[in-house]
Design a protein around this motif. Structure first.
Motif, short mmCIF file in Angstrom:
data_model
loop_
_atom_site.label_atom_id
_atom_site.label_comp_id
_atom_site.label_asym_id
_atom_site.label_seq_id
_atom_site.Cartn_x
_atom_site.Cartn_y
_atom_site.Cartn_z
N HIS A 280 0.84 -1.21 0.00
CA HIS A 280 0.00 0.00 0.00
C HIS A 280 0.87 1.26 0.00
CE1 HIS A 280 -4.07 -1.27 -0.06
NE2 HIS A 280 -4.06 -1.90 1.10
N ALA A 281 1.90 1.28 0.84
CA ALA A 281 2.76 2.45 0.91
C ALA A 281 3.41 2.72 -0.46
CB ALA A 281 3.83 2.26 1.99
N ARG A 282 3.93 1.65 -1.11
CA ARG A 282 4.54 1.81 -2.44
C ARG A 282 3.51 2.32 -3.44
NH1 ARG A 282 7.13 -3.10 -1.19
NH2 ARG A 282 5.55 -4.29 -2.35
N SER A 283 2.30 1.72 -3.39
CA SER A 283 1.25 2.09 -4.33
C SER A 283 0.83 3.54 -4.17
CB SER A 283 0.05 1.15 -4.13
OG SER A 283 -1.02 1.53 -4.94
N LEU A 284 0.67 4.00 -2.90
CA LEU A 284 0.27 5.39 -2.66
C LEU A 284 1.35 6.35 -3.15
CD1 LEU A 284 -1.30 5.15 0.94
CD2 LEU A 284 -2.49 5.18 -1.26
N ARG A 285 2.61 6.01 -2.90
CA ARG A 285 3.71 6.88 -3.37
C ARG A 285 3.75 6.96 -4.88
NH1 ARG A 285 7.46 3.86 0.73
NH2 ARG A 285 7.24 5.11 2.63
N GLU A 286 3.54 5.80 -5.55
CA GLU A 286 3.55 5.78 -7.02
C GLU A 286 2.41 6.62 -7.58
OE1 GLU A 286 3.40 1.69 -8.10
OE2 GLU A 286 5.42 1.24 -7.35
N MET A 287 1.21 6.48 -6.99
CA MET A 287 0.06 7.25 -7.48
C MET A 287 0.26 8.75 -7.26
SD MET A 287 -3.45 5.11 -6.81
CE MET A 287 -3.19 4.58 -5.14
N LEU A 288 0.88 9.12 -6.14
CA LEU A 288 1.04 10.54 -5.81
C LEU A 288 2.20 11.16 -6.59
CD1 LEU A 288 0.47 10.47 -1.95
CD2 LEU A 288 -0.91 11.71 -3.63
N GLY A 289 3.25 10.37 -6.89
CA GLY A 289 4.42 10.93 -7.57
C GLY A 289 5.04 12.05 -6.76
N GLU A 290 5.28 13.19 -7.41
CA GLU A 290 5.93 14.31 -6.71
C GLU A 290 5.04 14.91 -5.62
OE1 GLU A 290 4.90 17.92 -9.83
OE2 GLU A 290 6.71 16.73 -10.15
N LEU A 291 3.73 14.59 -5.67
CA LEU A 291 2.83 15.11 -4.63
C LEU A 291 3.02 14.38 -3.30
CD1 LEU A 291 -0.51 15.39 -6.66
CD2 LEU A 291 1.02 17.26 -5.99
N GLY A 292 3.73 13.24 -3.32
CA GLY A 292 3.97 12.48 -2.09
C GLY A 292 5.42 12.46 -1.68
N GLN A 293 6.19 13.46 -2.15
CA GLN A 293 7.64 13.46 -1.90
C GLN A 293 8.09 14.64 -1.05
OE1 GLN A 293 9.21 13.37 -5.88
NE2 GLN A 293 8.72 11.20 -6.20
N ALA A 294 7.26 15.07 -0.11
CA ALA A 294 7.62 16.21 0.73
C ALA A 294 8.99 15.97 1.37
CB ALA A 294 6.57 16.43 1.81
N GLY A 295 9.85 16.99 1.33
CA GLY A 295 11.17 16.86 1.93
C GLY A 295 12.20 16.29 0.98
#
Length: 717
Positions: free
Chosen positions: A329-344
């Protein structure tokens, strides 16, 4: 005179009362009178033998078709072999010892009640040493227990046959006193119900079918009303609790995510998303159940809801049943968000958030960072297993909890999450399941939840063909199973082999049934035999986490041909190249679980194949269940079939408490109108009287139908 709360010992004697208690958990007059007949036999009408289940204690009315007496081979004594029939199917009976007396009683052509544990002998259903009572019209004492044309047949147990229970019930009914009815007079009048006293008499000693139906209607209502009162109280309580309001934010993360989606949301996803968004905007906790087939897009719906909460300045948590699924799930959420899930991180979007994974097996350094991300609020989304609800984990401002595959969690684990909101608030809760649930089950089991469903399957899913492999009748078919697996591997594909057990556990019981097949044993046999030369891996829940991950990565990368596993692969595992699945001892799994398991194949461009290997005998309800799975891949249809074929026994926590079900008459499929009506009436009553202080009869009804342990279970669920 006796009342429902009286103990049975003074009425029936210590021996009989003890037998009822030990065999069936029946202690009071009320317990006995709510132990309703399972079915009714019409005098002269034989019982349908089809659908008997191996291991169950059955009572059948049948005619003796054949009797044969022979000497035992290896020791002195006689065996009396008998065949009984309902006119269509046959059932074997075997009596050991004292054959001469039984031979006189068991005459060809006679009809009787036969009770015993159903076993299998030489691939035929059998009752060994059954108890019996012949229905001799000329014998008044034998007929005494069966007054009238409608004969009650009770759920029985070894040593306590149906006719013994009937005798006890008659004895109690003869002295039962009429007490004040627990149902309010206005409801009795509105629906024209029998009073409880009359309904209990009519359910056990019906004069005719009309009286029986009137009794059933009233007693079903008692069960429905008791359950719905608990849920109405639960909903009333929920409305009074505050929750963090999380209205949508223009120009926020959710809007940015929607603009970057590479596909268009389905109408179902949009509609469910709007309902959830409205719930999250409110100041009282959302409690919603989202159900949908594997791949129907539940994760995208949940992520959009989490982003709305993050936009409101709060955090969201996602709880998964296994570390494998949490990591996926964590990998999937990061992939779907892309740069929107890369804070920091370098290259992150301006309004990006962070997705943090927290599981129990992380290294100390990783765990420390994950805990810091959650506590500081740096992580807008935290994904994990039950480790998320430990006291050592704190959140900056938890506003929303998503529970994936909620049926895999204990009620205490789910309950603990609801107390994790900031400033004495309760977080909004969305529970998701890929196991479709009929509407009446949702109303009854998840009565305090609003329910949403995604029914549209994803584009591009390949068809799956399912075949039952009955090895008891056709042992040669098992060789063909392994040939098919080899054929799939030769085409460049992969296969799963699923077993019910790991193989390193101590024996669970001393039953005469063989233990379920085990992963470790089957893997070794396949490597040495029919699948020799193939690359075989093993996966089960007790492997260390790094080993589990390594095996799954190897299988996903095509470095293994066959994965022999337990149900740890049931959810969240996605290997499009896996085209075949063999489920060993398929009869040991439920319908919904089989449907979930086969959803692991057919995920790519090649059609999937699922083979259900079983030793279950044709004509049993187990084989009916497997035939149902074979016949359709529609999960919603299967959920109804599952409910029809299995007894509705565990819906009030009986499976967790080890007790019998509270539902004796109410059918979650056939009594939808009663359940819906009771739900409305319960809401009216609780709105005026939340504690039921003005309705002591209803409070007593709840206690009599739903005991303290089940009430606690319902409260936590």
């Amino acid at each position: 005179m006796t009342v429902l709360g009286d103990k049975l010992t003074p009425l029936l004697g210590k021996k009989t009362a003890t037998a009822l208690d030990e065999a069936l958990g029946i202690v009071t007059v009320g317990d006995l009178l709510r132990h309703y007949p399972r079915r009714y036999a019409e005098r002269g009408e034989l019982t349908d033998i089809a659908g008997l289940e191996i291991g169950e204690h059955a009572t059948v009315m049948a005619r003796i078709e054949k009797v044969n007496k022979r000497r035992m081979r290896n020791k002195p004594g006689w065996i009396l072999e008998m065949t009984i029939t309902d006119g269509y199917r046959r059932l074997e009976c075997a009596f050991f010892g004292n054959a001469h007396q039984r031979e006189r009683e068991l005459q060809l052509g006679k009809t009787g009640l036969f009770a015993g544990k159903v076993t299998a002998f030489r691939n035929k259903l059998q009752l060994a040493n059954p108890e019996y009572q012949m229905l001799d019209e000329n014998n008044e004492s034998a007929m005494d227990d069966f007054v009238g044309a409608i004969i009650p047949v009770y759920p029985a147990a070894s040593g306590v046959p149906s006719w013994s229970i009937a005798r006890c019930v008659r004895q109690v009914l003869d002295t039962l006193e009429r007490e004040p009815d627990p149902m309010p007079a206005e409801l009795l009048k509105r629906y024209g119900f029998l009073e409880l006293f009359d309904a209990l008499h009519a359910i056990h000693r019906p004069q005719d079918q009309r009286a029986l139906e009137a009794a059933r209607e009233r007693l079903k209502w008692d069960e429905a009303m008791a359950i719905q009162l608990i849920f109405a109280q639960r909903r009333f309580s929920a409305v009074s609790r505050p929750a963090p309001a999380c209205p949508p934010k223009p120009g926020g993360l959710l809007e940015a995510f929607d603009q970057r989606l590479p596909f268009e949301l389905t109408s179902g996803q949009r509609e469910v998303g709007e309902h959830i968004g409205a719930d999250l905007s409110g100041e009282h906790p959302m409690n919603r159940l989202l159900q949908g087939e594997v791949g129907s897009g539940k994760t995208v719906v949940a992520l959009r809801a989490m982003l709305q909460v993050v936009d409101a300045g709060r955090q969201a948590a996602m709880l998964a049943p296994t570390e494998v699924l949490a990591a996926q799930h964590a990998r999937s959420l990061r992939e779907m968000l892309g740069e929107l899930g890369q804070a920091g991180e370098l290259g992150a979007a301006e309004q990006a958030t962070k997705v943090t994974l927290l599981t129990g097996s992380m290294s100390a350094k990783e765990r420390k960072q994950a805990l810091l991300d959650a506590a500081s609020g740096a992580a807008g989304i935290v994904v994990g297993t039950h480790a998320l609800i430990q006291d050592t984990v704190s959140f900056a401002d938890l506003g929303f909890v998503v529970v994936d595959e909620q049926h895999r969690f204990g009620v205490e684990q789910r309950d603990a999450l609801r107390t994790r909101g900031a400033n004495d608030t309760s977080p909004h809760v969305l529970v998701m399941t890929a196991t479709p649930i009929p509407r009446t089950v949702a109303m009854t089991v998840y009565g305090d939840l609003e329910t949403s469903a995604l029914r549209v399957m994803p584009v591009g899913r390949s068809p799956i063909s399912t075949t039952v492999v009955p090895v008891a009748e056709k042992p040669a078919w098992l060789d063909r199973v392994w040939q098919r697996v080899r054929e799939e591997v030769q085409k460049g594909h992969q296969a799963y082999v699923v077993c019910p057990r790991i193989g390193d556990e101590p024996p669970s019981d001393k039953s005469d049934k063989r233990p379920p097949l085990a992963v470790l044993d089957v893997a070794a046999e396949l490597e040495a035999g029919p699948l020799a030369g193939l690359r075989i891996g093993v996966l089960h829940g007790r492997l260390p986490t790094d080993e589990k991950d390594a095996v799954m990565r190897a299988f996903a990368a095509g470095k293994l041909d066959v994965l022999v596993a337990t149900t740890v692969i049931e959810v969240g595992v996605n290997v499009p190249n896996a085209t075949a699945m063999v489920i060993m001892d398929a009869d040991r799994f439920g319908v919904s679980q089989l449907h979930q398991l086969r959803g692991r194949v057919g995920r790519g461009s090649v059609p999937g194949l699922c083979l259900l290997v079983t030793e279950a005998i044709d004509g049993t309800s187990t084989r009916e269940r497997l035939a149902a799975v074979e016949s359709t891949t529609d999960g919603f249809e299967l959920s109804r079939l599952d409910l029809e074929l299995r007894r509705e026994g565990d819906i009030l926590g009986a499976a967790q408490s080890g007790k019998r079900s509270s539902l004796k008459l109410l059918s979650l499929l056939r009594d939808e109108e009663i359940i819906a009506e009771a739900r409305e009436r319960a809401q009216e009553v609780v709105a005026e009287d939340p504690s039921l202080a003005k309705h002591p009869g209803l409070a007593h009804l709840v206690a009599s139908v739903v005991d303290d342990e089940r009430a606690e279970y319902l409260e936590k669920t």
